[in-house]
Write a protein that holds these residues in place. Structure first.
Motif, PDB file in Angstrom:
ATOM      1  N   GLN A 176       0.835  -1.209   0.000  1.00  0.00           N
ATOM      2  CA  GLN A 176       0.000   0.000   0.000  1.00  0.00           C
ATOM      3  C   GLN A 176       0.868   1.256   0.000  1.00  0.00           C
ATOM      4  O   GLN A 176       0.410   2.324  -0.389  1.00  0.00           O
ATOM      5  CB  GLN A 176      -0.959   0.007   1.199  1.00  0.00           C
ATOM      6  N   ASP A 177       2.121   1.144   0.396  1.00  0.00           N
ATOM      7  CA  ASP A 177       3.043   2.286   0.386  1.00  0.00           C
ATOM      8  C   ASP A 177       3.805   2.425  -0.927  1.00  0.00           C
ATOM      9  O   ASP A 177       4.620   3.335  -1.071  1.00  0.00           O
ATOM     10  CB  ASP A 177       4.054   2.152   1.529  1.00  0.00           C
ATOM     11  N   GLY A 178       3.566   1.491  -1.862  1.00  0.00           N
ATOM     12  CA  GLY A 178       4.257   1.533  -3.140  1.00  0.00           C
ATOM     13  C   GLY A 178       5.611   0.841  -3.131  1.00  0.00           C
ATOM     14  O   GLY A 178       6.355   0.917  -4.115  1.00  0.00           O
ATOM     15  N   ASP A 179       5.945   0.143  -2.047  1.00  0.00           N
ATOM     16  CA  ASP A 179       7.214  -0.577  -1.946  1.00  0.00           C
ATOM     17  C   ASP A 179       7.060  -1.995  -2.491  1.00  0.00           C
ATOM     18  O   ASP A 179       5.970  -2.573  -2.433  1.00  0.00           O
ATOM     19  CB  ASP A 179       7.681  -0.662  -0.482  1.00  0.00           C
ATOM     20  N   LYS A 180       8.151  -2.555  -2.995  1.00  0.00           N
ATOM     21  CA  LYS A 180       8.150  -3.944  -3.443  1.00  0.00           C
ATOM     22  C   LYS A 180       8.276  -4.862  -2.231  1.00  0.00           C
ATOM     23  O   LYS A 180       8.992  -4.557  -1.280  1.00  0.00           O
ATOM     24  CB  LYS A 180       9.306  -4.222  -4.413  1.00  0.00           C
ATOM     25  N   LEU A 181       7.583  -5.988  -2.270  1.00  0.00           N
ATOM     26  CA  LEU A 181       7.641  -6.975  -1.203  1.00  0.00           C
ATOM     27  C   LEU A 181       7.648  -8.361  -1.839  1.00  0.00           C
ATOM     28  O   LEU A 181       6.873  -8.626  -2.762  1.00  0.00           O
ATOM     29  CB  LEU A 181       6.426  -6.839  -0.275  1.00  0.00           C
ATOM     30  N   THR A 182       8.523  -9.241  -1.348  1.00  0.00           N
ATOM     31  CA  THR A 182       8.593 -10.611  -1.848  1.00  0.00           C
ATOM     32  C   THR A 182       8.313 -11.586  -0.712  1.00  0.00           C
ATOM     33  O   THR A 182       8.321 -11.214   0.465  1.00  0.00           O
ATOM     34  CB  THR A 182       9.986 -10.925  -2.430  1.00  0.00           C
ATOM     35  N   ILE A 217      -8.581 -10.467  -0.408  1.00  0.00           N
ATOM     36  CA  ILE A 217      -9.725  -9.553  -0.340  1.00  0.00           C
ATOM     37  C   ILE A 217      -9.675  -8.592  -1.536  1.00  0.00           C
ATOM     38  O   ILE A 217      -8.699  -8.584  -2.295  1.00  0.00           O
ATOM     39  CB  ILE A 217      -9.726  -8.734   0.975  1.00  0.00           C
ATOM     40  N   PHE A 218     -10.687  -7.762  -1.683  1.00  0.00           N
ATOM     41  CA  PHE A 218     -10.624  -6.616  -2.594  1.00  0.00           C
ATOM     42  C   PHE A 218     -11.500  -5.508  -2.038  1.00  0.00           C
ATOM     43  O   PHE A 218     -12.473  -5.762  -1.326  1.00  0.00           O
ATOM     44  CB  PHE A 218     -10.956  -6.990  -4.050  1.00  0.00           C
ATOM     45  N   THR A 219     -11.120  -4.280  -2.335  1.00  0.00           N
ATOM     46  CA  THR A 219     -11.688  -3.136  -1.628  1.00  0.00           C
ATOM     47  C   THR A 219     -13.116  -2.782  -2.023  1.00  0.00           C
ATOM     48  O   THR A 219     -13.819  -2.164  -1.230  1.00  0.00           O
ATOM     49  CB  THR A 219     -10.811  -1.885  -1.803  1.00  0.00           C
ATOM     50  N   ASN A 220     -13.555  -3.133  -3.236  1.00  0.00           N
ATOM     51  CA  ASN A 220     -14.935  -2.806  -3.615  1.00  0.00           C
ATOM     52  C   ASN A 220     -15.849  -4.020  -3.488  1.00  0.00           C
ATOM     53  O   ASN A 220     -16.937  -4.046  -4.041  1.00  0.00           O
ATOM     54  CB  ASN A 220     -15.014  -2.176  -5.011  1.00  0.00           C
ATOM     55  N   CYS A 221     -15.438  -4.988  -2.707  1.00  0.00           N
ATOM     56  CA  CYS A 221     -16.240  -6.179  -2.411  1.00  0.00           C
ATOM     57  C   CYS A 221     -17.477  -5.750  -1.623  1.00  0.00           C
ATOM     58  O   CYS A 221     -17.387  -4.924  -0.717  1.00  0.00           O
ATOM     59  CB  CYS A 221     -15.387  -7.151  -1.600  1.00  0.00           C
ATOM     60  N   THR A 222     -18.610  -6.325  -1.956  1.00  0.00           N
ATOM     61  CA  THR A 222     -19.861  -5.963  -1.270  1.00  0.00           C
ATOM     62  C   THR A 222     -20.366  -7.070  -0.348  1.00  0.00           C
ATOM     63  O   THR A 222     -21.435  -6.932   0.240  1.00  0.00           O
ATOM     64  CB  THR A 222     -20.954  -5.632  -2.306  1.00  0.00           C
ATOM     65  N   THR A 223     -19.581  -8.154  -0.207  1.00  0.00           N
ATOM     66  CA  THR A 223     -20.078  -9.281   0.596  1.00  0.00           C
ATOM     67  C   THR A 223     -19.039  -9.718   1.635  1.00  0.00           C
ATOM     68  O   THR A 223     -18.908  -9.101   2.672  1.00  0.00           O
ATOM     69  CB  THR A 223     -20.478 -10.456  -0.313  1.00  0.00           C
ATOM     70  N   ASP A 274      -7.426  -2.015  -7.201  1.00  0.00           N
ATOM     71  CA  ASP A 274      -6.788  -1.783  -5.904  1.00  0.00           C
ATOM     72  C   ASP A 274      -5.336  -1.326  -6.051  1.00  0.00           C
ATOM     73  O   ASP A 274      -4.393  -2.100  -5.879  1.00  0.00           O
ATOM     74  CB  ASP A 274      -6.873  -3.046  -5.033  1.00  0.00           C
ATOM     75  N   THR A 275      -5.184  -0.056  -6.339  1.00  0.00           N
ATOM     76  CA  THR A 275      -3.855   0.552  -6.416  1.00  0.00           C
ATOM     77  C   THR A 275      -3.320   0.746  -5.003  1.00  0.00           C
ATOM     78  O   THR A 275      -4.080   0.646  -4.031  1.00  0.00           O
ATOM     79  CB  THR A 275      -3.954   1.926  -7.101  1.00  0.00           C
ATOM     80  N   PRO A 276      -2.042   1.054  -4.853  1.00  0.00           N
ATOM     81  CA  PRO A 276      -1.535   1.346  -3.504  1.00  0.00           C
ATOM     82  C   PRO A 276      -2.337   2.441  -2.799  1.00  0.00           C
ATOM     83  O   PRO A 276      -2.611   2.328  -1.597  1.00  0.00           O
ATOM     84  CB  PRO A 276      -0.091   1.769  -3.769  1.00  0.00           C
ATOM     85  N   GLU A 277      -2.739   3.465  -3.533  1.00  0.00           N
ATOM     86  CA  GLU A 277      -3.508   4.554  -2.927  1.00  0.00           C
ATOM     87  C   GLU A 277      -4.866   4.067  -2.424  1.00  0.00           C
ATOM     88  O   GLU A 277      -5.307   4.444  -1.337  1.00  0.00           O
ATOM     89  CB  GLU A 277      -3.700   5.695  -3.940  1.00  0.00           C
ATOM     90  N   VAL A 278      -5.536   3.239  -3.221  1.00  0.00           N
ATOM     91  CA  VAL A 278      -6.838   2.698  -2.829  1.00  0.00           C
ATOM     92  C   VAL A 278      -6.673   1.797  -1.605  1.00  0.00           C
ATOM     93  O   VAL A 278      -7.471   1.854  -0.660  1.00  0.00           O
ATOM     94  CB  VAL A 278      -7.491   1.931  -4.006  1.00  0.00           C
ATOM     95  N   LEU A 279      -5.629   0.985  -1.595  1.00  0.00           N
ATOM     96  CA  LEU A 279      -5.385   0.103  -0.450  1.00  0.00           C
ATOM     97  C   LEU A 279      -5.063   0.895   0.819  1.00  0.00           C
ATOM     98  O   LEU A 279      -5.495   0.525   1.913  1.00  0.00           O
ATOM     99  CB  LEU A 279      -4.260  -0.885  -0.760  1.00  0.00           C
ATOM    100  N   THR A 280      -4.323   1.990   0.677  1.00  0.00           N
ATOM    101  CA  THR A 280      -4.014   2.833   1.837  1.00  0.00           C
ATOM    102  C   THR A 280      -5.290   3.410   2.429  1.00  0.00           C
ATOM    103  O   THR A 280      -5.500   3.390   3.657  1.00  0.00           O
ATOM    104  CB  THR A 280      -3.044   3.963   1.450  1.00  0.00           C
ATOM    105  N   GLU A 281      -6.168   3.911   1.575  1.00  0.00           N
ATOM    106  CA  GLU A 281      -7.440   4.468   2.042  1.00  0.00           C
ATOM    107  C   GLU A 281      -8.281   3.383   2.720  1.00  0.00           C
ATOM    108  O   GLU A 281      -8.890   3.607   3.772  1.00  0.00           O
ATOM    109  CB  GLU A 281      -8.196   5.072   0.855  1.00  0.00           C
ATOM    110  N   TYR A 282      -8.315   2.200   2.128  1.00  0.00           N
ATOM    111  CA  TYR A 282      -9.065   1.071   2.690  1.00  0.00           C
ATOM    112  C   TYR A 282      -8.509   0.702   4.069  1.00  0.00           C
ATOM    113  O   TYR A 282      -9.265   0.510   5.020  1.00  0.00           O
ATOM    114  CB  TYR A 282      -8.945  -0.102   1.717  1.00  0.00           C
ATOM    115  N   ALA A 283      -7.191   0.622   4.183  1.00  0.00           N
ATOM    116  CA  ALA A 283      -6.548   0.298   5.461  1.00  0.00           C
ATOM    117  C   ALA A 283      -6.909   1.340   6.522  1.00  0.00           C
ATOM    118  O   ALA A 283      -7.195   0.996   7.672  1.00  0.00           O
ATOM    119  CB  ALA A 283      -5.037   0.216   5.282  1.00  0.00           C
TER     120      ALA A 283
END
Length: 192
Positions: free
Chosen positions: A40-46, A60-66, A102-111
């Motif tokens: 979510q910060d735009g960093d690479k993670l392995t 998960i995904f951020t626009n999930c309705t269920t 779900d871009t990093p920005e969208v994930l940050t807002e979701y978090a």
């Protein structure tokens, strides 16, 4: 007769020794395949970046309705319970199954909406759908299917997975059930 008694005694001792080493009942034994993702910060993670820690992983995904709503709420509850129980050496990982949205920005807002502490919980994206589908199916043995035409809802599993510090999935839990979070905390306490 003496040999039979000795044999039974040896079997009993071996059984007790084997049981004593396993502090948690495992339900899986699968390695997590190598992956590279964007946080979510735009960093690479392995996968290798996470080795050495106990992980709890979900999809998960951020626009999930269920199902993602209770799953993410439960992951937050789990994070709070782990902190309260003073469990150490763990990290929570949520893979997005809708990486195009779900871009990093969208994930940050979701978090932020869920009050996630990003020091111990990472949200991942930065791959295409086929890439995350392969990880979900091959490593976690969990179905993942794209939305039907005209829909934006991805079909995915609802489990939380416990991954050991060597990168092997050892147990899965129902991520929709809040009571399962207590079991995860108990398991992690027993493993430390």
């Amino acid at each position: 007769m003496k040999n039979l008694i000795r044999l039974l005694l040896i079997i009993a001792l071996l059984t007790l020794a084997a049981c004593g080493g396993n502090k948690v009942e495992t339900t899986m034994n699968e390695p997590v395949e190598d992956f590279e993702a964007t946080t979510q910060d735009g960093d690479k993670l392995t996968r290798d970046d996470l080795k050495g820690q106990w992980l709890v992983v979900d999809f998960i995904f951020t626009n999930c309705t269920t199902v993602c709503l209770p799953m993410t709420s439960n992951m937050k509850k789990l994070q709070d319970k782990l902190e309260e129980a003073e469990v150490e050496n763990y990290h929570l990982v949520s893979f997005s199954v809708d990486p195009d949205h779900d871009t990093p920005e969208v994930l940050t807002e979701y978090a932020e909406e869920y009050g996630a502490d990003l020091s111990t919980w990472t949200f991942l994206t930065g791959y295409d759908f086929e890439y995350i589908k392969n990880i979900s199916v091959n490593s976690f043995k969990s179905l993942l299917a794209p939305p039907l035409e005209g829909d934006d809802q991805v079909t995915h599993g609802t489990a939380f997975y416990l991954v050991n510090p060597d990168g092997e999935i050892i147990k899965k839990y129902d991520g929709k059930i809040a009571a399962e979070m207590d079991q995860i905390v108990e398991d992690l306490k027993n493993l430390q």
